[in-house]
Design an enzyme around this catalytic site. Structure first.
Site, short mmCIF file in Angstrom:
data_model
loop_
_atom_site.label_atom_id
_atom_site.label_comp_id
_atom_site.label_asym_id
_atom_site.label_seq_id
_atom_site.Cartn_x
_atom_site.Cartn_y
_atom_site.Cartn_z
N GLY A 105 -2.54 6.06 -8.93
CA GLY A 105 -1.24 6.46 -9.47
C GLY A 105 -0.13 6.65 -8.44
O GLY A 105 0.86 7.31 -8.74
N LYS A 106 -0.26 6.04 -7.29
CA LYS A 106 0.80 6.17 -6.26
C LYS A 106 2.09 5.49 -6.73
O LYS A 106 3.15 6.10 -6.73
CB LYS A 106 0.34 5.55 -4.93
CG LYS A 106 -0.87 6.22 -4.32
CD LYS A 106 -1.24 5.60 -3.00
CE LYS A 106 -1.72 4.16 -3.12
NZ LYS A 106 -3.01 3.99 -3.79
N SER A 107 1.95 4.21 -7.13
CA SER A 107 3.16 3.48 -7.54
C SER A 107 3.73 4.08 -8.83
O SER A 107 4.94 4.14 -9.01
CB SER A 107 2.85 2.01 -7.78
OG SER A 107 2.24 1.48 -6.63
N TYR A 108 2.86 4.53 -9.71
CA TYR A 108 3.33 5.15 -10.95
C TYR A 108 4.16 6.39 -10.60
O TYR A 108 5.22 6.63 -11.18
CB TYR A 108 2.14 5.53 -11.83
CG TYR A 108 2.53 6.26 -13.09
CD1 TYR A 108 2.98 5.57 -14.20
CD2 TYR A 108 2.46 7.66 -13.14
CE1 TYR A 108 3.35 6.24 -15.35
CE2 TYR A 108 2.84 8.34 -14.29
CZ TYR A 108 3.28 7.63 -15.39
OH TYR A 108 3.66 8.30 -16.53
N ASP B 76 5.29 4.50 -0.52
CA ASP B 76 4.12 4.24 -1.36
C ASP B 76 3.06 3.67 -0.41
O ASP B 76 3.17 2.53 0.03
CB ASP B 76 4.54 3.22 -2.44
CG ASP B 76 3.44 2.95 -3.44
OD1 ASP B 76 2.34 3.50 -3.30
OD2 ASP B 76 3.69 2.15 -4.37
N GLY C 196 -3.77 1.81 -0.54
CA GLY C 196 -4.93 2.51 -1.13
C GLY C 196 -5.82 3.09 -0.03
O GLY C 196 -6.18 2.40 0.91
N GLY D 141 -5.23 2.40 -7.35
CA GLY D 141 -5.26 2.63 -8.79
C GLY D 141 -5.23 4.11 -9.18
O GLY D 141 -5.44 4.46 -10.33
N1 LIG Z 1 -0.07 9.85 -14.24
C1 LIG Z 1 -0.25 8.70 -14.89
N2 LIG Z 1 -0.05 8.62 -16.21
C2 LIG Z 1 -0.22 7.47 -16.87
N3 LIG Z 1 -0.63 6.32 -16.30
C3 LIG Z 1 -0.84 6.33 -14.98
C4 LIG Z 1 -0.68 7.51 -14.21
N4 LIG Z 1 -0.97 7.22 -12.93
C5 LIG Z 1 -1.31 5.93 -12.92
N5 LIG Z 1 -1.24 5.39 -14.13
C6 LIG Z 1 -1.56 3.99 -14.48
O1 LIG Z 1 -2.72 3.61 -13.75
C7 LIG Z 1 -2.58 2.30 -13.22
C8 LIG Z 1 -2.73 2.31 -11.69
O2 LIG Z 1 -1.68 3.10 -11.14
P1 LIG Z 1 -0.85 2.67 -9.87
O3 LIG Z 1 -0.54 1.22 -9.88
O4 LIG Z 1 0.29 3.59 -9.78
O5 LIG Z 1 -1.92 2.95 -8.73
P2 LIG Z 1 -1.74 2.84 -7.16
O6 LIG Z 1 -2.36 4.05 -6.59
O7 LIG Z 1 -0.34 2.60 -6.81
O8 LIG Z 1 -2.61 1.57 -6.83
P3 LIG Z 1 -2.52 0.57 -5.55
O9 LIG Z 1 -3.04 1.31 -4.39
O10 LIG Z 1 -3.44 -0.54 -5.94
O11 LIG Z 1 -1.12 0.11 -5.40
C9 LIG Z 1 -1.24 1.79 -13.69
O12 LIG Z 1 -1.41 1.03 -14.83
C10 LIG Z 1 -0.46 3.04 -14.01
O13 LIG Z 1 0.51 2.85 -14.99
#
Ligand SMILES: Nc1ncnc2c1ncn2[C@@H]1O[C@H](COP(=O)(O)OP(=O)(O)OP(=O)(O)O)[C@@H](O)[C@H]1O
Length: 459
Positions: A107-110, A252, A255, A105
């Site tokens: 922001g990796k996938s974002y 990607d 977590g 959560g």
């Molecule tokens: N820089 C950012 N600006 C705006 N929203 C963000 C940003 N980074 C993350 N988010 C939001 O936060 C939430 C979690 O981000 P994300 O899914 O990218 O996390 P993750 O690290 O990939 O999680 P996981 O390990 O569970 O896959 C999403 O709803 C995403 O849109």
């Protein structure tokens, strides 16, 4: 030699953090990131091991927590900083890799994929690639071939995200080619000609990933996704064939707290535990590589025998070249700004700090036949010069001159033959691409795919 480039990116507070009334503990200035431990009172002195603030310097510190802030960094800026480097490397014939590392959560996938209307690095890199290809094709500078594959590693098993109905999507084997390194056997590779083709594949792969997530309880944050672009460009440069092949891995990662929960960053694996072996091994590989490169840069240090445990996990084995090998590599560490995640965030910042020390050895990947043609041509030039010199001053006796001329003729014939072979092979590929374009075939809807079979050893 090139150090791994490291960027840290902080996201906005999420709903959960706001509901918990969490405090903001991250600040950034230029390329520095500072984290504050609110549990230590302001002005407390003495215990240096427990300072209230810790500051780290990276190649980039991206403040993406508040869009109203003057130093706010949006997706476009991340692409401009990092993505354009990846594109440059690809067109120069280098391999490139981008890893996103961080807590679930964070922001990796974002950062890598982005959201609808707010594209992340992968779509932007692919779009940039095709826009450059189209410019260069218009100017007749070169021709190109691009293939993509998309896989997921979950519980040390490799799953092809781009094959629909087949018994062979799961548990694919990793093999190692003596020159080209590790690869996934039977992984589908899809020929793409424009960004729409890639977009379709990306969407299909992402759906495959999400489906698995709902079925297998939170798989997405525990799996690693690797989107790979194989990019070949060919041209004649002053009558000389040139062909480079570049592999771009966009990763990607799972977590990071999954590895940390065991206290295992850089430490022993816990047998039988429900931990992510690939992520723990990645930590160990980064530590070993960081030690190695620090040794190499310190003339006073004794040469240690550092073992890099690439083979301990599927991820590190498959991405061996990206870590300490033949690739220009970027790591993006994503973090939460909230005090409730202090421990995880500090651990991510330390991890990223360590990754800065890894030194890679990127080289331009030239097609082996083209390399041979170039070497033969150099030899021809050398023989010609020797013969001309010999004729002028009658230095060479006739048997030597004869054998030189024979060698020269042989080399010239071989160069001609190789150049013809290379041109035919490349024209064939381009013809296939043209037919597909005319018929408007889409990569995903075709049942045809290009399995990553063992590469040709005779090259
Ligand atoms: N820089 C950012 N600006 C705006 N929203 C963000 C940003 N980074 C993350 N988010 C939001 O936060 C939430 C979690 O981000 P994300 O899914 O990218 O996390 P993750 O690290 O990939 O999680 P996981 O390990 O569970 O896959 C999403 O709803 C995403 O849109």
């Amino acid at each position: 030699m090139a150090s791994v480039k490291v960027a840290v990116r902080v996201r906005p507070m999420n709903r959960r953090e706001k509901d918990l009334n969490a405090k903001f503990i991250i600040s950034m200035e230029k390329n520095k990131t500072t984290i504050t431990n609110l549990k230590i009172p302001e002005g407390a002195t003495g215990d240096t091991g427990r300072e209230r603030t810790k500051t780290f310097t990276y190649d980039f510190s991206y403040f993406s927590a508040d869009s109203k802030s003057p130093n706010f960094v949006c997706q476009e800026m991340v692409f401009k900083n990092l993505g354009t480097d990846v594109l440059k490397s690809a067109f120069e014939g280098y391999n490139a890799s981008v890893f996103a590392y961080g807590q679930t959560g964070s922001g990796k996938s974002y950062t890598m994929m982005g959201n609808a209307g707010d594209a992340g690095l992968i779509p932007r890199i692919c779009e940039g690639l095709f826009s450059k290809i189209s410019e260069k094709t218009k100017r007749n500078e070169a021709s190109f071939r691009t293939e993509v594959s998309y896989l997921e590693i979950y519980n040390e098993r490799v799953r092809d995200l781009l094959r629909r109905k087949s018994s062979k999507t799961n548990n694919l084997r990793i093999r190692e080619h003596p020159k080209e390194g590790p690869y996934v056997e039977d992984l589908s590779k899809h020929l793409v000609q424009n960004y729409t083709d890639v977009e379709e594949l990306m969407d299909a792969g992402n759906i495959n990933r999400t489906t698995a997530a709902t079925g297998m309880n939170d798989v997405s944050s525990r799996s690693h996704a690797i989107f790979t672009i194989n990019f070949t460009q060919a041209k004649f440069d002053s009558e000389m064939p040139c062909e480079t092949v570049s592999k771009i891995h966009l990763v990607d990662l799972a977590g990071s707290e999954r590895a940390d929960a065991t206290g295992a960053t850089g430490v022993r694996l816990k047998e039988g535990g429900n931990i992510n072996k690939s992520l723990v091994t990645l930590g160990n590989v980064i530590s070993a590589l960081a030690d190695l490169s620090q040794d190499a840069t310190n003339p006073l240090s004794k040469k240690k025998q550092v073992f890099v445990p690439y083979r301990d996990s599927v991820l590190t084995w498959l991405l061996k070249d990206s870590l300490g090998g033949n690739s220009k590599t970027i790591m993006i560490a994503t973090i939460s700004p909230a005090d409730v995640n202090y421990g995880e965030t500090l651990s991510t910042l330390r991890y990223a700090n360590r990754a800065k020390n890894i030194i890679n050895k990127p080289t331009i990947n030239e097609d082996p036949n083209v390399k041979l043609i170039r070497e033969l041509r150099a030899e021809i030039a050398r023989l010609k010069a020797l013969l001309a010199q010999g004729n002028q001053i009658a230095l060479l006796d006739s048997p030597t001159a004869l054998s030189m001329e024979e060698k020269l003729q042989q080399n010239e014939a071989r160069v001609q033959e190789l150049t013809k072979e290379w041109t035919n092979k490349w024209n064939e590929t381009q013809d296939i691409l043209k037919v597909r374009q005319i018929n408007n075939f889409s990569s995903w809807h075709l049942t045809e795919y290009f399995p990553y079979k063992k590469p040709n050893f005779s090259k």
